[in-house]
Design a protein around this motif. Structure first.
Motif, PDB file in Angstrom:
ATOM      1  N   TYR A   1       0.675  -1.112   0.174  1.00  0.00           N
ATOM      2  CA  TYR A   1      -0.077   0.037  -0.161  1.00  0.00           C
ATOM      3  C   TYR A   1       0.774   1.382  -0.038  1.00  0.00           C
ATOM      4  CZ  TYR A   1      -3.742  -3.040   1.464  1.00  0.00           C
ATOM      5  OH  TYR A   1      -4.459  -4.426   1.426  1.00  0.00           O
ATOM      6  N   PRO A   2       0.233   2.467  -0.459  1.00  0.00           N
ATOM      7  CA  PRO A   2       1.151   3.718  -0.364  1.00  0.00           C
ATOM      8  C   PRO A   2       1.340   3.794   0.908  1.00  0.00           C
ATOM      9  CG  PRO A   2      -0.837   3.982  -1.701  1.00  0.00           C
ATOM     10  CD  PRO A   2      -0.940   2.721  -0.928  1.00  0.00           C
ATOM     11  N   ASP A   3       2.559   4.515   0.943  1.00  0.00           N
ATOM     12  CA  ASP A   3       3.090   5.156   2.572  1.00  0.00           C
ATOM     13  C   ASP A   3       1.991   6.100   2.939  1.00  0.00           C
ATOM     14  OD1 ASP A   3       5.326   5.651   4.609  1.00  0.00           O
ATOM     15  OD2 ASP A   3       4.665   7.736   4.062  1.00  0.00           O
ATOM     16  N   ALA A   4       1.509   5.867   4.218  1.00  0.00           N
ATOM     17  CA  ALA A   4       0.232   6.813   4.766  1.00  0.00           C
ATOM     18  C   ALA A   4       0.814   8.302   4.578  1.00  0.00           C
ATOM     19  CB  ALA A   4      -0.166   6.129   6.016  1.00  0.00           C
ATOM     20  N   ASP A   5       1.976   8.524   5.423  1.00  0.00           N
ATOM     21  CA  ASP A   5       2.213  10.000   5.290  1.00  0.00           C
ATOM     22  C   ASP A   5       2.339  10.609   3.922  1.00  0.00           C
ATOM     23  OD1 ASP A   5       2.310   9.776   8.155  1.00  0.00           O
ATOM     24  OD2 ASP A   5       4.566   9.211   8.175  1.00  0.00           O
ATOM     25  N   ALA A   6       3.280   9.872   3.032  1.00  0.00           N
ATOM     26  CA  ALA A   6       3.322  10.406   1.564  1.00  0.00           C
ATOM     27  C   ALA A   6       1.946  10.689   0.997  1.00  0.00           C
ATOM     28  CB  ALA A   6       4.187   9.504   1.070  1.00  0.00           C
ATOM     29  N   LEU A   7       0.939   9.796   1.275  1.00  0.00           N
ATOM     30  CA  LEU A   7      -0.187   9.696   0.637  1.00  0.00           C
ATOM     31  C   LEU A   7      -1.139  11.122   1.408  1.00  0.00           C
ATOM     32  CD1 LEU A   7      -2.441   8.847  -1.436  1.00  0.00           C
ATOM     33  CD2 LEU A   7      -3.101   7.025   0.413  1.00  0.00           C
ATOM     34  N   GLN A   8      -0.892  11.101   2.580  1.00  0.00           N
ATOM     35  CA  GLN A   8      -1.806  12.280   3.250  1.00  0.00           C
ATOM     36  C   GLN A   8      -1.025  13.742   2.689  1.00  0.00           C
ATOM     37  OE1 GLN A   8      -2.772  11.921   7.497  1.00  0.00           O
ATOM     38  NE2 GLN A   8      -1.155  13.661   7.548  1.00  0.00           N
ATOM     39  N   ASP A   9       0.293  13.664   2.442  1.00  0.00           N
ATOM     40  CA  ASP A   9       0.938  14.998   2.145  1.00  0.00           C
ATOM     41  C   ASP A   9       0.500  15.069   0.702  1.00  0.00           C
ATOM     42  OD1 ASP A   9       2.168  15.292   4.456  1.00  0.00           O
ATOM     43  OD2 ASP A   9       4.242  14.427   3.815  1.00  0.00           O
ATOM     44  N   LEU A  10       0.443  14.269  -0.341  1.00  0.00           N
ATOM     45  CA  LEU A  10      -0.039  14.161  -1.590  1.00  0.00           C
ATOM     46  C   LEU A  10      -1.332  14.766  -1.692  1.00  0.00           C
ATOM     47  CD1 LEU A  10       0.687  13.484  -4.627  1.00  0.00           C
ATOM     48  CD2 LEU A  10      -0.784  11.526  -4.080  1.00  0.00           C
ATOM     49  N   VAL A  11      -2.290  14.311  -0.961  1.00  0.00           N
ATOM     50  CA  VAL A  11      -3.734  14.751  -1.088  1.00  0.00           C
ATOM     51  C   VAL A  11      -3.870  16.236  -0.538  1.00  0.00           C
ATOM     52  CG1 VAL A  11      -6.044  14.234  -0.419  1.00  0.00           C
ATOM     53  CG2 VAL A  11      -4.643  12.642  -1.296  1.00  0.00           C
ATOM     54  N   ALA A  12      -3.121  16.401   0.371  1.00  0.00           N
ATOM     55  CA  ALA A  12      -3.262  17.776   0.969  1.00  0.00           C
ATOM     56  C   ALA A  12      -2.655  18.680   0.080  1.00  0.00           C
ATOM     57  CB  ALA A  12      -2.365  17.846   2.351  1.00  0.00           C
ATOM     58  N   ASP A  13      -1.544  18.509  -0.566  1.00  0.00           N
ATOM     59  CA  ASP A  13      -0.901  19.019  -1.640  1.00  0.00           C
ATOM     60  C   ASP A  13      -1.815  19.414  -2.958  1.00  0.00           C
ATOM     61  OD1 ASP A  13       1.125  20.833  -2.840  1.00  0.00           O
ATOM     62  OD2 ASP A  13       1.593  18.994  -4.126  1.00  0.00           O
ATOM     63  N   GLN A  14      -2.351  18.305  -3.520  1.00  0.00           N
ATOM     64  CA  GLN A  14      -2.997  18.654  -4.809  1.00  0.00           C
ATOM     65  C   GLN A  14      -4.345  18.206  -4.813  1.00  0.00           C
ATOM     66  OE1 GLN A  14      -2.360  14.403  -7.183  1.00  0.00           O
ATOM     67  NE2 GLN A  14      -0.516  15.634  -7.282  1.00  0.00           N
ATOM     68  N   GLY A  15      -5.111  18.041  -3.734  1.00  0.00           N
ATOM     69  CA  GLY A  15      -6.337  17.483  -3.635  1.00  0.00           C
ATOM     70  C   GLY A  15      -6.370  16.049  -3.982  1.00  0.00           C
ATOM     71  N   VAL A  16      -7.830  15.374  -3.776  1.00  0.00           N
ATOM     72  CA  VAL A  16      -7.920  14.015  -3.994  1.00  0.00           C
ATOM     73  C   VAL A  16      -7.991  13.600  -5.344  1.00  0.00           C
ATOM     74  CG1 VAL A  16     -10.475  14.156  -4.303  1.00  0.00           C
ATOM     75  CG2 VAL A  16      -9.408  12.181  -3.092  1.00  0.00           C
ATOM     76  N   ASN A  17      -8.308  14.494  -6.381  1.00  0.00           N
ATOM     77  CA  ASN A  17      -8.148  14.162  -7.789  1.00  0.00           C
ATOM     78  C   ASN A  17      -7.167  15.099  -8.622  1.00  0.00           C
ATOM     79  OD1 ASN A  17      -9.910  11.941  -7.740  1.00  0.00           O
ATOM     80  ND2 ASN A  17     -11.725  13.338  -8.112  1.00  0.00           N
ATOM     81  N   GLY A  18      -6.215  15.768  -7.968  1.00  0.00           N
ATOM     82  CA  GLY A  18      -5.335  16.617  -8.530  1.00  0.00           C
ATOM     83  C   GLY A  18      -4.714  16.064  -9.823  1.00  0.00           C
ATOM     84  N   PHE A  19      -4.496  14.816 -10.094  1.00  0.00           N
ATOM     85  CA  PHE A  19      -3.699  13.929 -11.223  1.00  0.00           C
ATOM     86  C   PHE A  19      -4.530  14.373 -12.344  1.00  0.00           C
ATOM     87  CE2 PHE A  19      -6.515  11.108  -8.882  1.00  0.00           C
ATOM     88  CZ  PHE A  19      -7.574  10.921  -9.693  1.00  0.00           C
ATOM     89  N   TYR A  20      -5.821  15.145 -12.499  1.00  0.00           N
ATOM     90  CA  TYR A  20      -6.127  15.374 -13.630  1.00  0.00           C
ATOM     91  C   TYR A  20      -5.802  16.687 -14.195  1.00  0.00           C
ATOM     92  CZ  TYR A  20     -10.182  11.950 -12.987  1.00  0.00           C
ATOM     93  OH  TYR A  20     -10.964  10.918 -12.864  1.00  0.00           O
ATOM     94  N   TYR A  21      -5.162  17.539 -13.475  1.00  0.00           N
ATOM     95  CA  TYR A  21      -4.914  18.880 -13.885  1.00  0.00           C
ATOM     96  C   TYR A  21      -3.406  19.084 -14.242  1.00  0.00           C
ATOM     97  CZ  TYR A  21      -9.251  19.314 -11.548  1.00  0.00           C
ATOM     98  OH  TYR A  21     -10.618  19.215 -11.094  1.00  0.00           O
ATOM     99  N   GLY A  22      -2.556  18.029 -14.367  1.00  0.00           N
ATOM    100  CA  GLY A  22      -1.295  18.450 -14.787  1.00  0.00           C
ATOM    101  C   GLY A  22      -0.408  17.229 -14.689  1.00  0.00           C
ATOM    102  N   LEU A  23       0.198  16.783 -15.749  1.00  0.00           N
ATOM    103  CA  LEU A  23       1.216  15.922 -15.862  1.00  0.00           C
ATOM    104  C   LEU A  23       2.141  15.279 -14.673  1.00  0.00           C
ATOM    105  CD1 LEU A  23       2.082  13.266 -17.503  1.00  0.00           C
ATOM    106  CD2 LEU A  23       3.939  14.843 -18.417  1.00  0.00           C
ATOM    107  N   ASP A  24       2.696  16.535 -13.926  1.00  0.00           N
ATOM    108  CA  ASP A  24       3.440  16.328 -12.954  1.00  0.00           C
ATOM    109  C   ASP A  24       2.685  15.910 -11.910  1.00  0.00           C
ATOM    110  OD1 ASP A  24       5.674  17.218 -14.221  1.00  0.00           O
ATOM    111  OD2 ASP A  24       5.828  19.218 -13.787  1.00  0.00           O
ATOM    112  N   MET A  25       1.447  16.469 -11.701  1.00  0.00           N
ATOM    113  CA  MET A  25       0.823  15.982 -10.460  1.00  0.00           C
ATOM    114  C   MET A  25       0.268  14.521 -10.873  1.00  0.00           C
ATOM    115  SD  MET A  25      -1.609  19.569 -10.287  1.00  0.00           S
ATOM    116  CE  MET A  25      -2.658  19.236  -8.779  1.00  0.00           C
ATOM    117  N   ARG A  26      -0.076  14.306 -11.993  1.00  0.00           N
ATOM    118  CA  ARG A  26      -0.482  12.695 -12.154  1.00  0.00           C
ATOM    119  C   ARG A  26       0.815  11.932 -12.016  1.00  0.00           C
ATOM    120  NH1 ARG A  26       1.293   8.481 -15.170  1.00  0.00           N
ATOM    121  NH2 ARG A  26       1.248   9.522 -17.112  1.00  0.00           N
TER     122      ARG A  26
END
Length: 251
Positions: free
Chosen positions: A93-118
């Protein structure tokens, strides 16, 4: 060690071209003294490999990367596969802290908004867990096919993965989707119901759609991006590109 594994990969690559799926898997197991890990995402290719490995009772470890965004149908295939083949597939599974930071930074579906975010999402949910899944392994089995996309044409059956220090094998590289589907039907292999609904390449639910007639298999993955960017990072080199056979031969 690296030179020895690179040489061995070359010999296995040549041998794979001369034998069938079962033989390829046996050759790999016989050639490597250390652990071999098969990473499955429960698509039809990986299901065929699961059957081919278990039907020979080969000493191969099964692992999957549970990103937390998978289809319900994927979990259903996972359960049916464990039941049919009497095995446990180890989840990473994803590292919990890294995942928490990712969602805090880009939002739950941030991957739709830029290649770097995806790519950042793929790194947290897939690439880092893959590193843990392959830790200590000498061999890695993957379900790549050369005709899945233009980017995968020309890959080797077997290569030395310098970044991970192991041998990577793609025993289905020269198979067509039709051949794999026939193999699964003949052997009553559990497959995802998503396939019959046009989902030929299945990843995370938010990043996968059914394809239209005439579209390439991987058109349904990250469909909002251009075709030359559609890899999640699991099967690319340090430069972000898939490595072709010619490049590997010259490396």
């Amino acid at each position: 060690m690296a030179d020895a594994l690179r040489t061995l990969a070359g010999r296995l690559d040549e041998a794979f071209a001369q034998t069938d799926l079962a033989g390829r898997l046996r050759l790999l197991r016989e050639a490597l003294a250390g652990p071999i890990v098969f990473t499955t995402s429960f698509g039809i290719e990986d299901q065929a490999l699961t059957h081919a490995i278990r039907s020979q009772d080969l000493d191969v470890e099964f692992a999957t990367l549970d990103t937390g965004r998978m289809f319900p149908e994927t979990y259903d295939v996972w359960a049916r596969t464990e039941e049919k083949y009497q095995l446990r597939i180890k989840a990473f599974y994803p590292d919990a802290d890294a995942l928490q930071d990712l969602v805090a930074d880009q939002g739950v579906n941030g991957f739709y908004y830029g290649l770097d975010m995806r790519k950042a999402c793929c790194d947290v949910r897939k690439v880092e867990p893959l590193g843990r899944a392959l830790a200590g392994a000498q061999g890695w089995i993957a379900g790549l096919r050369s005709d899945q996309s233009g980017h995968r044409a020309g890959l080797c059956f077997v290569e030395y993965d310098a970044a991970r220090g192991l041998i990577k094998a793609s025993p289905l590289l020269d198979f067509s989707r039709g051949q794999i589907a026939a193999f699964c039907a003949t052997n009553e292999v559990p497959v995802s119901t998503l396939h019959e609904r046009g989902f030929l390449s299945i990843g995370c639910a938010p990043c996968t759609r059914a394809i239209e007639p005439g579209e390439p298999e991987r058109a349904g993955r990250w469909w909002w991006e251009s075709e030359d960017r559609k890899e999640c990072g699991l099967h690319v080199g340090a430069d972000g590109r898939l490595r072709r056979a010619k490049e590997l031969a010259n490396s």
